[in-house]
Design a protein around this motif. Sequence first.
Motif, PDB file in Angstrom:
ATOM      1  N   ILE A 162      33.870  16.507  37.189  1.00 31.07           N
ATOM      2  CA  ILE A 162      34.029  17.843  37.187  1.00 31.07           C
ATOM      3  C   ILE A 162      33.900  18.405  36.065  1.00 31.07           C
ATOM      4  CG2 ILE A 162      35.747  19.772  37.770  1.00 31.07           C
ATOM      5  CD1 ILE A 162      36.891  18.183  40.132  1.00 31.07           C
ATOM      6  N   GLY A 163      34.594  17.942  34.813  1.00 32.15           N
ATOM      7  CA  GLY A 163      34.152  18.482  33.518  1.00 32.15           C
ATOM      8  C   GLY A 163      33.019  18.417  32.943  1.00 32.15           C
ATOM      9  N   ILE A 164      32.286  17.423  33.258  1.00 39.53           N
ATOM     10  CA  ILE A 164      30.729  17.323  32.890  1.00 39.53           C
ATOM     11  C   ILE A 164      30.215  18.379  33.735  1.00 39.53           C
ATOM     12  CG2 ILE A 164      28.589  15.930  33.154  1.00 39.53           C
ATOM     13  CD1 ILE A 164      30.513  13.478  32.771  1.00 39.53           C
ATOM     14  N   GLY A 165      30.352  18.605  35.035  1.00 38.06           N
ATOM     15  CA  GLY A 165      29.777  19.584  35.916  1.00 38.06           C
ATOM     16  C   GLY A 165      29.983  21.159  35.238  1.00 38.06           C
ATOM     17  N   ILE A 166      31.303  21.326  34.878  1.00 34.92           N
ATOM     18  CA  ILE A 166      31.497  22.586  34.200  1.00 34.92           C
ATOM     19  C   ILE A 166      30.854  22.744  32.759  1.00 34.92           C
ATOM     20  CG2 ILE A 166      33.380  24.168  33.219  1.00 34.92           C
ATOM     21  CD1 ILE A 166      35.362  22.734  35.494  1.00 34.92           C
ATOM     22  N   ALA A 167      30.985  21.761  32.048  1.00 38.57           N
ATOM     23  CA  ALA A 167      30.172  21.871  30.793  1.00 38.57           C
ATOM     24  C   ALA A 167      28.444  22.128  30.863  1.00 38.57           C
ATOM     25  CB  ALA A 167      30.281  20.510  30.006  1.00 38.57           C
ATOM     26  N   SER A 168      28.085  21.317  31.898  1.00 40.99           N
ATOM     27  CA  SER A 168      26.527  21.562  32.087  1.00 40.99           C
ATOM     28  C   SER A 168      26.276  23.085  32.530  1.00 40.99           C
ATOM     29  CB  SER A 168      26.289  20.876  33.425  1.00 40.99           C
ATOM     30  OG  SER A 168      24.896  20.948  33.750  1.00 40.99           O
ATOM     31  N   ILE A 169      27.369  23.756  33.411  1.00 45.78           N
ATOM     32  CA  ILE A 169      26.836  25.026  33.892  1.00 45.78           C
ATOM     33  C   ILE A 169      27.257  25.872  32.591  1.00 45.78           C
ATOM     34  CG2 ILE A 169      28.086  26.849  35.143  1.00 45.78           C
ATOM     35  CD1 ILE A 169      28.867  24.734  37.410  1.00 45.78           C
ATOM     36  N   LEU A 170      28.183  25.601  31.690  1.00 47.50           N
ATOM     37  CA  LEU A 170      28.392  26.410  30.699  1.00 47.50           C
ATOM     38  C   LEU A 170      27.299  26.598  29.707  1.00 47.50           C
ATOM     39  CD1 LEU A 170      32.376  26.156  30.102  1.00 47.50           C
ATOM     40  CD2 LEU A 170      31.007  28.016  31.080  1.00 47.50           C
ATOM     41  N   SER A 171      26.668  25.201  29.586  1.00 51.96           N
ATOM     42  CA  SER A 171      25.575  25.061  28.530  1.00 51.96           C
ATOM     43  C   SER A 171      24.328  25.737  29.081  1.00 51.96           C
ATOM     44  CB  SER A 171      25.368  23.633  28.081  1.00 51.96           C
ATOM     45  OG  SER A 171      24.846  22.922  29.405  1.00 51.96           O
ATOM     46  N   GLY A 172      24.077  25.549  30.443  1.00 50.05           N
ATOM     47  CA  GLY A 172      23.132  26.498  30.978  1.00 50.05           C
ATOM     48  C   GLY A 172      23.101  27.738  30.896  1.00 50.05           C
ATOM     49  N   MET A 173      24.376  28.173  31.182  1.00 57.03           N
ATOM     50  CA  MET A 173      24.387  30.086  30.938  1.00 57.03           C
ATOM     51  C   MET A 173      24.437  30.396  29.368  1.00 57.03           C
ATOM     52  SD  MET A 173      27.661  30.467  33.812  1.00 57.03           S
ATOM     53  CE  MET A 173      28.365  31.664  32.829  1.00 57.03           C
ATOM     54  N   TYR A 174      24.803  29.429  28.422  1.00 58.26           N
ATOM     55  CA  TYR A 174      24.747  29.872  27.160  1.00 58.26           C
ATOM     56  C   TYR A 174      23.318  29.923  26.939  1.00 58.26           C
ATOM     57  CZ  TYR A 174      25.184  29.392  22.157  1.00 58.26           C
ATOM     58  OH  TYR A 174      24.623  29.516  20.851  1.00 58.26           O
ATOM     59  N   GLY A 175      22.536  28.790  27.344  1.00 58.01           N
ATOM     60  CA  GLY A 175      21.122  28.782  27.099  1.00 58.01           C
ATOM     61  C   GLY A 175      20.227  29.928  27.837  1.00 58.01           C
ATOM     62  N   ALA A 176      20.677  30.510  28.810  1.00 61.81           N
ATOM     63  CA  ALA A 176      20.042  31.680  29.285  1.00 61.81           C
ATOM     64  C   ALA A 176      20.351  32.640  28.629  1.00 61.81           C
ATOM     65  CB  ALA A 176      20.503  31.582  30.817  1.00 61.81           C
ATOM     66  N   ILE A 177      21.605  32.931  28.098  1.00 60.46           N
ATOM     67  CA  ILE A 177      21.911  34.146  27.347  1.00 60.46           C
ATOM     68  C   ILE A 177      21.155  34.057  26.102  1.00 60.46           C
ATOM     69  CG2 ILE A 177      23.925  35.146  26.176  1.00 60.46           C
ATOM     70  CD1 ILE A 177      25.630  34.321  28.658  1.00 60.46           C
ATOM     71  N   ARG A 178      21.354  32.927  25.443  1.00 62.52           N
ATOM     72  CA  ARG A 178      20.665  32.571  23.924  1.00 62.52           C
ATOM     73  C   ARG A 178      19.371  32.851  24.043  1.00 62.52           C
ATOM     74  NH1 ARG A 178      22.855  31.339  18.597  1.00 62.52           N
ATOM     75  NH2 ARG A 178      21.084  30.491  17.425  1.00 62.52           N
ATOM     76  N   THR A 179      18.676  32.325  24.845  1.00 62.97           N
ATOM     77  CA  THR A 179      16.992  32.721  24.692  1.00 62.97           C
ATOM     78  C   THR A 179      16.647  33.675  25.511  1.00 62.97           C
ATOM     79  OG1 THR A 179      16.783  31.012  26.576  1.00 62.97           O
ATOM     80  CG2 THR A 179      16.971  29.975  24.280  1.00 62.97           C
ATOM     81  N   GLY A 180      17.143  33.945  26.402  1.00 64.80           N
ATOM     82  CA  GLY A 180      16.806  35.010  27.604  1.00 64.80           C
ATOM     83  C   GLY A 180      15.692  34.565  28.502  1.00 64.80           C
ATOM     84  N   GLU A 181      15.543  33.084  28.916  1.00 69.36           N
ATOM     85  CA  GLU A 181      14.657  32.451  29.424  1.00 69.36           C
ATOM     86  C   GLU A 181      15.772  31.879  30.682  1.00 69.36           C
ATOM     87  OE1 GLU A 181      11.287  32.453  29.706  1.00 69.36           O
ATOM     88  OE2 GLU A 181      11.285  33.626  27.815  1.00 69.36           O
ATOM     89  N   ALA A 182      16.003  32.535  31.770  1.00 61.83           N
ATOM     90  CA  ALA A 182      16.849  32.046  32.732  1.00 61.83           C
ATOM     91  C   ALA A 182      16.264  30.885  33.472  1.00 61.83           C
ATOM     92  CB  ALA A 182      16.932  33.001  33.752  1.00 61.83           C
TER      93      ALA A 182
END
Length: 58
Positions: free
Chosen positions: A10-30
Amino acid sequence: MSKRTLYLIIGIGIASILSGMYGAIRTGEAMESLSGIVIGVALIGAVLIEKRNQDKAS
């Protein structure tokens, strides 16, 4: 599966979701960041399904 393993996945899953959201916000490429979010949701979903199956078997 032990409780410790379930919490780890579950922790790895949450980290993956958060990193995906961070990448989407940072780069603008959803679309490029969507894979991290999908993997995280799939991990958490698999754990919940496994937990439900263990509860039914008991």
